[in-house]
Design an enzyme around this catalytic site. Structure first.
Site, PDB file in Angstrom:
ATOM      1  N   CYS A   1       0.718  -1.312   0.110  1.00  0.00           N
ATOM      2  CA  CYS A   1       0.026   0.017  -0.156  1.00  0.00           C
ATOM      3  C   CYS A   1       0.703   1.277   0.398  1.00  0.00           C
ATOM      4  O   CYS A   1       0.740   2.221  -0.451  1.00  0.00           O
ATOM      5  CB  CYS A   1      -1.140  -0.200   1.423  1.00  0.00           C
ATOM      6  SG  CYS A   1      -2.186  -0.922   1.167  1.00  0.00           S
ATOM      7  N   HIS A  43      -2.702   7.002   1.844  1.00  0.00           N
ATOM      8  CA  HIS A  43      -4.030   5.333   1.711  1.00  0.00           C
ATOM      9  C   HIS A  43      -5.039   5.800   2.255  1.00  0.00           C
ATOM     10  O   HIS A  43      -5.159   5.986   3.197  1.00  0.00           O
ATOM     11  CB  HIS A  43      -2.825   5.482   1.692  1.00  0.00           C
ATOM     12  CG  HIS A  43      -3.108   3.525   2.485  1.00  0.00           C
ATOM     13  ND1 HIS A  43      -3.830   3.142   0.962  1.00  0.00           N
ATOM     14  CD2 HIS A  43      -3.114   2.669   2.716  1.00  0.00           C
ATOM     15  CE1 HIS A  43      -3.897   2.294   0.983  1.00  0.00           C
ATOM     16  NE2 HIS A  43      -4.078   1.036   2.302  1.00  0.00           N
ATOM     17  N   ASN A  88      -9.756  -0.010  -0.449  1.00  0.00           N
ATOM     18  CA  ASN A  88      -8.544  -0.240  -0.265  1.00  0.00           C
ATOM     19  C   ASN A  88      -8.168  -0.964  -1.887  1.00  0.00           C
ATOM     20  O   ASN A  88      -7.865  -1.653  -1.653  1.00  0.00           O
ATOM     21  CB  ASN A  88      -7.896  -0.640   0.752  1.00  0.00           C
ATOM     22  CG  ASN A  88      -7.120  -0.563   0.941  1.00  0.00           C
ATOM     23  OD1 ASN A  88      -6.325  -0.511   0.337  1.00  0.00           O
ATOM     24  ND2 ASN A  88      -5.817  -1.104   2.422  1.00  0.00           N
TER      25      ASN A  88
END
Length: 325
Positions: free
Chosen positions: A119, A252, A282
């Site tokens: 990520c 993020h 996500n």
């Protein structure tokens, strides 16, 4: 005269299959897995996500996002002299997804490679591209985050399968006499690798270990909140700037509680945080460039504003980029 790098174009692409929480809840119920829309929203802030269809690859999403970034910058693909793709879901073991993207864009010759920091991947890739432009190695770099996480999810685990989505975001980063990227900050600590990982690998033509995502959600949450504050403080110090000078936080998109906790520590109001989590979930390395493009195209992010991009991911990795848009 010093050479800098600036973002001149942003782009994004989300696969057309839109899956709401309720649709996912019904699919999981058919597998004997119980959850609810309310449970997902309360814990994550996610209401929907996009899933790629069978036969679609991370490179396909990346190419669409890259084309939009090039269009926004008024540039053509043959002007690109560097391609860096951040992904944890590559098309294949090798060659790199970046080289496949290069071919699909109809160009050849420039360096093209992948960065794998889960990520935090886009933050890592952007930092590398900035360094290569500052060194004179490149002048126009495509930096792309692209993921198809739906293919590595365990749909018998309600604590993880509801969190992730698929998509791609891209930027064109160009050499400039005016500062764009102001400072970067990167970190990793492999001792935390088991709290978020996909432990499987290919061996002898078969998958050895589990090919599905495993996560200790509480451990990740606790670690992420502290590390995001540290990297934000560090990158501001490197640039000689104060928290009050940040116009937008582009984080993020992992969990709304983590994102808003970071904003509070930076003394930024909630309306200064770019949020795409609600309808995208996500998207790992794609989430920051997706959020950046959303902020630019909505008119929220304006030229001359100061942006703080930051993320955490499996590895454990974390980092941030401070830039003038």
């Amino acid at each position: 005269m010093p050479l800098y790098s600036r973002i001149t174009g942003t782009g994004s692409y989300l696969p057309p299959r839109f899956v709401t929480n309720q649709q996912l809840v019904e699919q999981l119920a058919a597998r004997g897995v119980e959850t609810s829309d309310e449970w997902i929203v309360e814990r994550t802030g996610i209401r929907a996500r996009h899933f790629a269809d069978e036969g679609t690859f991370s490179s396909d999403l990346a190419v669409e996002a890259a084309r939009k970034a090039l269009e926004a910058a008024g540039a053509s693909a043959d002007e690109v002299d560097l391609i860096i793709v951040a992904t944890s879901t590559p098309d294949m073991v090798f060659p790199s997804t970046a080289s496949i993207v290069q071919h699909k864009l109809g160009i050849a010759g420039c360096p093209a490679f992948d960065v794998q920091a889960v990520c935090t991947g886009f933050i890592y890739a952007l930092t590398v591209a900035d360094a290569m432009i500052r060194s004179g190695t490149a002048r126009k770099a495509l930096v792309i985050g692209t993921e198809i996480f739906s293919r590595i999810l365990d749909f018998d685990d309600r604590t993880t399968c509801v969190l992730f989505g698929d998509g791609a975001g891209a930027i064109l980063l160009e050499a400039s006499e005016q500062p764009g990227i102001l400072a970067t900050d990167l970190h990793a600590d492999g001792s935390y690798r088991e709290i978020l990982h996909v432990p499987g690998h290919v061996s002898g033509g078969e998958i050895s270990g589990s090919p599905l995502l495993q996560m200790d959600g509480q451990a990740v949450f606790k670690l992420a909140v502290g590390l995001l504050e540290k990297t934000a403080t560090a990158v501001l110090a490197k640039a000689g700037m104060e928290k009050e000078q940040v116009d937008w936080l582009v984080p993020h998109q992992a969990n709304i509680r983590i994102m808003m906790s970071t904003a509070r520590k930076l003394r930024l109001p909630a309306d200064k945080v770019i949020v795409t989590l609600e309808e995208q979930g996500n998207t790992s390395a794609a989430s920051i460039p997706l959020a950046l493009d959303a902020g630019v195209r909505s008119g929220q992010i304006q030229p001359g504003q100061t942006l703080l991009l930051e993320g955490v991911g499996g590895g454990f990795t974390w980092g941030s980029v401070l830039l003038k848009y």
